[in-house]
Design an enzyme around this catalytic site. Structure first.
Site, mmCIF file in Angstrom:
data_model
loop_
_atom_site.group_PDB
_atom_site.id
_atom_site.type_symbol
_atom_site.label_atom_id
_atom_site.label_comp_id
_atom_site.label_asym_id
_atom_site.label_seq_id
_atom_site.Cartn_x
_atom_site.Cartn_y
_atom_site.Cartn_z
ATOM 1 N N ASP A 91 6.408 -10.195 -7.329
ATOM 2 C CA ASP A 91 5.890 -10.855 -8.716
ATOM 3 C C ASP A 91 7.234 -11.107 -9.687
ATOM 4 O O ASP A 91 8.446 -10.693 -8.911
ATOM 5 C CB ASP A 91 5.325 -10.365 -9.359
ATOM 6 C CG ASP A 91 4.159 -10.454 -10.578
ATOM 7 O OD1 ASP A 91 4.080 -12.195 -10.928
ATOM 8 O OD2 ASP A 91 3.228 -9.919 -11.620
ATOM 9 N N ASP A 264 -3.687 -7.960 -5.463
ATOM 10 C CA ASP A 264 -2.595 -6.820 -5.267
ATOM 11 C C ASP A 264 -3.015 -5.677 -6.437
ATOM 12 O O ASP A 264 -4.106 -6.509 -7.395
ATOM 13 C CB ASP A 264 -1.302 -7.131 -5.816
ATOM 14 C CG ASP A 264 -0.928 -7.303 -7.014
ATOM 15 O OD1 ASP A 264 -1.484 -8.659 -7.619
ATOM 16 O OD2 ASP A 264 -0.947 -6.760 -7.892
ATOM 17 N N CYS A 302 -14.785 7.241 8.110
ATOM 18 C CA CYS A 302 -13.241 6.298 7.707
ATOM 19 C C CYS A 302 -12.336 6.963 9.124
ATOM 20 O O CYS A 302 -11.838 8.111 9.431
ATOM 21 C CB CYS A 302 -12.741 7.401 7.095
ATOM 22 S SG CYS A 302 -11.567 6.371 6.631
ATOM 23 N N CYS A 304 -9.162 7.024 8.838
ATOM 24 C CA CYS A 304 -7.436 7.190 8.496
ATOM 25 C C CYS A 304 -7.156 8.031 8.708
ATOM 26 O O CYS A 304 -7.623 8.957 9.596
ATOM 27 C CB CYS A 304 -7.208 6.690 7.350
ATOM 28 S SG CYS A 304 -7.632 8.016 5.381
ATOM 29 N N CYS A 307 -7.821 11.639 6.704
ATOM 30 C CA CYS A 307 -9.494 11.774 7.412
ATOM 31 C C CYS A 307 -9.781 12.609 9.215
ATOM 32 O O CYS A 307 -11.034 13.119 8.886
ATOM 33 C CB CYS A 307 -11.088 10.752 7.048
ATOM 34 S SG CYS A 307 -10.720 9.964 5.453
ATOM 35 N N HIS A 333 -5.590 7.548 2.016
ATOM 36 C CA HIS A 333 -7.324 7.501 2.550
ATOM 37 C C HIS A 333 -7.515 6.521 1.733
ATOM 38 O O HIS A 333 -8.371 5.334 2.019
ATOM 39 C CB HIS A 333 -7.717 8.764 2.723
ATOM 40 C CG HIS A 333 -9.394 8.057 1.877
ATOM 41 N ND1 HIS A 333 -10.050 8.247 2.647
ATOM 42 C CD2 HIS A 333 -10.404 7.550 0.467
ATOM 43 C CE1 HIS A 333 -11.066 7.225 2.375
ATOM 44 N NE2 HIS A 333 -11.406 7.416 1.683
#
Ligand SMILES: [Zn+2]
Length: 388
Positions: A91, A264, A302, A304, A307, A333
């Site tokens: 940015d 974002d 989940c 991930c 998890c 997560h």
């Protein structure tokens, strides 16, 4: 099919597409984790990549303030500095012109920042800002723009649109390589007429993609959502459309339904550090005593790292004990939740099933925790957006 942006499927106004830069492919709709200071807070490059991310966001004002553009250029660029093998969007500092406004003077030819670190003057001019981004090796660059607070008057908004347009023209001429893509930013607050005027001006320029900026700055959420509805008519179909600073799961689904491709936000990592975790039914607050004895992951389905390995009981304990590991496990997560949500979204659009999916998701996704519900209602905006 060797273009920078290839549309794979369109489902009503939503689309799945592929962005290709330096041989790295990113499918959209996609969410970009925010590494304002060359770090996605508490996670390293390997952890981000393990979740699946290949595109993150950094910020050229912050890189200029510390460690410095010349320093980064001499080091070999921001990718080498972070050991990040994926793509980076930077940015421009336009948002900091708003968020650090007490340290900023906006001039006709640029923005003068008084560094938030040591008070030294950092003069950002449109052409330099593009060169700075090229210097550090940014893959997708944003031009310097004027981002205004929600209380801005009509005249201030009109003036900001003109300045943003004039700086956009300068920015395009400053490019020295087509390897780093350059997006244009449409401003105009929540005023639909002004957004249309800004979009006409900015899309008349030869940018590689287009963004909606200046939203998520404290305005009424309904007005913001209203301003997003025009995207499909105002931005060209054949280029990426990026909605800056928006990242709650429900807002993402609604924005994708309108036709946005890229997003974002600091939200997933910021709320993770406050013990707020995404689930398909809404956010949960891990501090709640009811999690003390639950030997189950944050979400059963989940997959991930967090998890797969840790229980709600343990994460509750980490937060109660203010252990740093809690922030990391929660950030992994929340970012995995958004990554998976974008994957499912792409699949649904490919199968032309997105409309129904969106209705079901939005029906299911709400705050089940009264504390968070109240917080979301009164202060949703504080947890939105980008870092100063
Ligand atoms: Zn998880």
């Amino acid at each position: 099919m060797n273009k920078f942006f290839n549309i794979i499927n369109v489902d009503k106004t939503s689309r799945v597409a592929e962005i290709v830069i330096n041989g790295i492919k990113i499918q959209t709709p996609c969410f970009m984790p925010v590494a304002t200071q060359a770090s996605v807070k508490s996670l390293d490059s390997f952890e981000l990549n393990n979740i699946g991310y290949n595109l993150i966001l950094s910020n050229i004002y912050h890189m200029a303030a510390r460690p410095g553009i010349t320093y980064l250029k001499d080091f070999g660029g921001i990718h080498k500095f972070m050991n990040w093998k994926g793509l980076i969007l930077t940015d421009s500092g336009g948002f900091q012109g708003y968020s650090l406004s007490h340290r900023v003077k906006v001039k006709d030819d640029g923005i003068i920042f008084q560094s938030h670190l040591d008070g030294k003057e950092i003069y950002f001019k449109p052409k330099q800002v593009v060169r700075y981004q090229e210097d550090i090796g940014s893959n997708i660059m944003m031009p310097l723009d004027i981002c205004l607070p929600k209380k801005a008057s009509l005249n201030e908004l009109k003036e900001a649109i003109e300045t943003t347009y004039s700086w956009a023209k300068e920015s395009i001429t400053a490019r020295t390589t087509i390897d780093s893509k350059l997006f244009g930013i449409v401003q105009g607050g929540t005023n639909l007429e002004l957004r249309e005027i800004s979009a006409k001006k900015i899309t008349s320029l030869d940018f590689d993609g287009f963004a909606y900026g200046g939203l998520g700055v404290g305005e009424d959420k309904e007005l913001m959502m209203n301003a997003l509805q025009s995207v499909n008519e105002l931005l060209p179909e054949n280029k990426p459309r990026y909605l800056m600073g928006i990242g709650s799961p429900d807002d993402l689904i609604k924005s994708i339904r309108n036709g946005f491709d890229m997003f974002d936000c600091v939200l997933p990592t910021r709320i993770a550090r406050n013990g707020s975790l995404f689930t398909e039914k809404g956010r949960i607050n891990i501090f709640n005593a009811k999690y003390k004895n639950i030997d189950k992951p944050i979400e059963e389905k989940c997959k991930c790292y967090s998890c797969e390995n840790y229980s709600l009981a343990y994460i509750h304990h980490l937060f109660k004990s203010k252990e740093l590991l809690g922030y990391r496990i929660s950030s992994i997560h929340n970012l995995a939740f958004l990554y998976n949500l974008m994957s499912v979204t792409r699949k649904m659009i490919k199968n032309s099933d997105f409309s129904l999916f969106a209705i079901d998701f939005l029906k299911e996704y709400r705050s089940t925790d009264p504390q968070i519900q109240a917080e979301q209602k009164s202060k949703w905006i504080q947890s939105q957006g980008r870092e100063n």
